[in-house]
Design an enzyme around this catalytic site. Structure first.
Site, PDB file in Angstrom:
ATOM      1  N   CYS A   1       0.805  -1.217   0.000  1.00  0.00           N
ATOM      2  CA  CYS A   1       0.000   0.000   0.000  1.00  0.00           C
ATOM      3  C   CYS A   1       0.844   1.276   0.000  1.00  0.00           C
ATOM      4  O   CYS A   1       1.412   1.620  -1.014  1.00  0.00           O
ATOM      5  CB  CYS A   1      -1.026  -0.039   1.118  1.00  0.00           C
ATOM      6  SG  CYS A   1      -2.422  -1.089   0.659  1.00  0.00           S
TER       7      CYS A   1
ATOM      8  N   HIS B   1      -3.923  -5.384   0.473  1.00  0.00           N
ATOM      9  CA  HIS B   1      -3.489  -5.984   1.736  1.00  0.00           C
ATOM     10  C   HIS B   1      -3.525  -7.509   1.694  1.00  0.00           C
ATOM     11  O   HIS B   1      -4.561  -8.113   1.977  1.00  0.00           O
ATOM     12  CB  HIS B   1      -4.363  -5.475   2.886  1.00  0.00           C
ATOM     13  CG  HIS B   1      -4.074  -4.064   3.268  1.00  0.00           C
ATOM     14  ND1 HIS B   1      -3.142  -3.727   4.235  1.00  0.00           N
ATOM     15  CD2 HIS B   1      -4.557  -2.890   2.806  1.00  0.00           C
ATOM     16  CE1 HIS B   1      -3.076  -2.408   4.360  1.00  0.00           C
ATOM     17  NE2 HIS B   1      -3.938  -1.881   3.497  1.00  0.00           N
TER      18      HIS B   1
ATOM     19  N   GLU C   1      -2.320  -9.440   3.807  1.00  0.00           N
ATOM     20  CA  GLU C   1      -2.564  -9.942   5.164  1.00  0.00           C
ATOM     21  C   GLU C   1      -4.037  -9.866   5.542  1.00  0.00           C
ATOM     22  O   GLU C   1      -4.444 -10.415   6.573  1.00  0.00           O
ATOM     23  CB  GLU C   1      -1.717  -9.153   6.177  1.00  0.00           C
ATOM     24  CG  GLU C   1      -2.317  -7.846   6.666  1.00  0.00           C
ATOM     25  CD  GLU C   1      -2.348  -6.743   5.617  1.00  0.00           C
ATOM     26  OE1 GLU C   1      -3.059  -5.739   5.833  1.00  0.00           O
ATOM     27  OE2 GLU C   1      -1.680  -6.877   4.583  1.00  0.00           O
TER      28      GLU C   1
END
Length: 375
Positions: free
Chosen positions: A258, A344, A346
């Protein structure tokens, strides 16, 4: 806990548009920030504690917020990071057995102003049509002129450096000291689940403040470098951009997520821009050009990198694309051990389609180690 008589509240947008609601828990106060919306149907606690949302008023598009309470483990930082919460129906009661407290108690602990009973469908539709802008939420419903004057003094997100507001001030460690890999992570708003994903792959991570010089990162002798997600405009982060340039020059593996992705682009001379509306939700479609596979991803960003400049860059390859608007969602360098994504992997909240990117990072570290064995 029930509130029969709710205190009146409002949302005042920078262009003068007003939406009305009620104060959650009868709280009083005023909060300023850029208004944005998240389309996720779950994961509100992780969203509220994500450092990338620092300074933003969060509109949740799911009609019910708070129905499963709050759990002490489901946080992405040490505190709530959004500036304020806007929702349709706020649930004072919760039904999940492993919740530690109600969402109201969680928000009160973090001193966050929240308003409910808002026509969020109308508000989101308005933001979609007119773009992200600053706003104020307040219980001072009879002080419109004063609120307008105060709102006019709030700086735009464009050009605003916020990483320093959320980064740690001293280095710290995450994971097991005797792990196989050592990762130097530059914290410009890092989420805890990123650290969990790195540690789960046998890494010991040293997390450094955003303004740490490259020499200090290098002195820890890491196997790879990581530049995190974070809030605000990437272009004012001149020190971080210079650090990224030095990491790239060293050629050890570097992974960015990001804001970290935008920093890597800027370090390569590719500009960034503020989006009309950012990508915020847990169901964003991305195509991986290198595998041909589609991914459903968790995203949270209001800036993007320039596609034309990336395509023209002799050292960059676009690896991923957002299928809704064709913005660049991932890049890698042709002759360096560097790659990054504008979403993202994660998740937290969100799907796990992109978790392979962490494996890719450690595969790159292994390949680098094998090719740099001392003779």
């Amino acid at each position: 806990m029930k509130y029969q008589t709710k205190k009146k509240a409002l949302i005042l947008l920078a262009d003068g548009t007003i939406f009305y609601g009620k104060s959650v828990g009868n709280a009083e106060g005023t909060a300023f920030g850029e208004v944005c919306f998240n389309t996720g149907m779950t994961g509100y606690q992780e969203i509220f504690t994500d450092p990338s949302y620092f300074g933003q008023l969060m509109v949740m598009t799911n009609a019910h917020i708070g129905n499963y309470g709050a759990n002490n483990e489901e946080v992405e930082s040490n505190s709530v990071k959004i500036a304020g919460l806007i929702c349709k129906n706020f649930s004072y009661d919760y039904s999940r057995p492993d919740a530690d407290e109600s969402l109201l108690e969680f928000l009160n602990t973090n001193k966050l102003l929240a308003i409910s009973d808002v026509d969020t469908r109308a508000l989101v539709s308005y933001i979609r049509d007119h773009g992200a802008m600053n706003a104020v939420i307040s219980t001072r419903v009879d002080e419109i002129d004063a609120l307008k004057a105060e709102l006019s003094n709030i700086p735009s997100m464009e050009g605003l450096e916020l990483a320093s507001k959320v980064s740690v001030t001293k280095p710290y460690f995450f994971g097991e000291k005797d792990a196989k890999y050592r990762i130097a992570a530059l914290d410009i708003g890092i989420k805890k689940n990123i650290l969990r994903n790195l540690a789960a792959r046998d890494a010991y991570i040293k997390v450094f403040p955003y303004d740490t010089p490259f020499s200090e990162l290098q002195s820890w002798n890491p196997d790879g470098y990581f530049i995190s997600n974070g809030p605000g405009d990437p272009e004012p982060l001149k020190e971080v951009i210079e650090t990224a340039k030095e990491i790239i020059a060293q050629d050890k593996p570097l992974f960015g997520i990001c804001l970290g992705h935008q920093i890597i682009a800027l370090a390569n001379g590719v500009s960034t821009y503020k989006m009309f509306n950012g990508h915020r939700g847990i169901n964003h479609p991305v195509i991986n050009f290198e595998t041909g596979k589609g991914e459903i991803t968790s995203q949270n960003h209001g800036f993007a990198i320039n596609r034309e400049e990336t395509e023209a860059h002799p050292e960059l390859i676009i690896t991923h694309e957002h299928l809704n608007d064709h913005t660049v969602a991932g890049i890698r360098m042709k002759n360096k051990n560097v790659f990054s994504v504008q979403y993202h992997p994660e998740a937290s909240p969100g799907p796990h389609d992109a978790s392979y990117l962490f494996d890719q990072f450690f595969q790159l570290i292994e390949e680098y180690s094998r090719s740099n064995v001392p003779v």
